[in-house]
Design a protein around this motif. Sequence first.
Motif, mmCIF file in Angstrom:
data_model
loop_
_atom_site.group_PDB
_atom_site.id
_atom_site.type_symbol
_atom_site.label_atom_id
_atom_site.label_comp_id
_atom_site.label_asym_id
_atom_site.label_seq_id
_atom_site.Cartn_x
_atom_site.Cartn_y
_atom_site.Cartn_z
ATOM 1 N N THR A 86 1.760 -1.466 4.185
ATOM 2 C CA THR A 86 1.474 -2.861 4.532
ATOM 3 C C THR A 86 1.174 -3.636 3.248
ATOM 4 O O THR A 86 0.953 -3.046 2.195
ATOM 5 C CB THR A 86 0.267 -2.984 5.489
ATOM 6 O OG1 THR A 86 -0.900 -2.540 4.811
ATOM 7 C CG2 THR A 86 0.481 -2.179 6.754
ATOM 8 N N CYS B 73 0.233 3.215 3.694
ATOM 9 C CA CYS B 73 0.612 2.679 5.009
ATOM 10 C C CYS B 73 1.710 1.616 4.940
ATOM 11 O O CYS B 73 2.111 1.094 5.977
ATOM 12 C CB CYS B 73 -0.614 2.139 5.732
ATOM 13 S SG CYS B 73 -1.232 0.578 5.086
ATOM 14 N N CYS C 202 0.848 -1.195 0.000
ATOM 15 C CA CYS C 202 0.000 0.000 0.000
ATOM 16 C C CYS C 202 0.889 1.253 0.000
ATOM 17 O O CYS C 202 1.783 1.374 0.844
ATOM 18 C CB CYS C 202 -0.888 -0.001 1.235
ATOM 19 S SG CYS C 202 -1.775 1.556 1.474
ATOM 20 N N CYS D 103 -6.606 -1.140 0.100
ATOM 21 C CA CYS D 103 -5.793 -1.548 1.248
ATOM 22 C C CYS D 103 -6.729 -1.904 2.393
ATOM 23 O O CYS D 103 -7.560 -1.091 2.801
ATOM 24 C CB CYS D 103 -4.850 -0.420 1.672
ATOM 25 S SG CYS D 103 -3.937 -0.824 3.177
ATOM 26 N N CYS E 232 -5.678 0.496 5.773
ATOM 27 C CA CYS E 232 -5.989 1.926 5.917
ATOM 28 C C CYS E 232 -7.102 2.397 4.984
ATOM 29 O O CYS E 232 -7.440 3.571 4.980
ATOM 30 C CB CYS E 232 -4.734 2.766 5.692
ATOM 31 S SG CYS E 232 -4.182 2.858 3.969
#
Length: 74
Positions: A8, A6, A3, A28, A31
Amino acid sequence: MICPRCDTDKVEVMATSPVGHVWELYLCKTCTYSWRSTETPNKTDPKLYNHKFKIKPETIPSMLVIPPVPPLKA
Ligand SMILES: [Zn+2]
């Protein structure tokens, strides 16, 4: 996939173009940032995403909640 906001890897394909498979829409799960594969690199590449708008996943639970819309006045 990572992402851009963020950093992740909890990203899934939310939709694909109905004709020609020319774009994909990603979401995502951490977030809720979403982006299309055809957007500019500053919106799709974690390294080029504006650092001012990055989010740390551990801060998400303590973020303010948007207040609900109040009932209409009579
Ligand atoms: Zn994210």
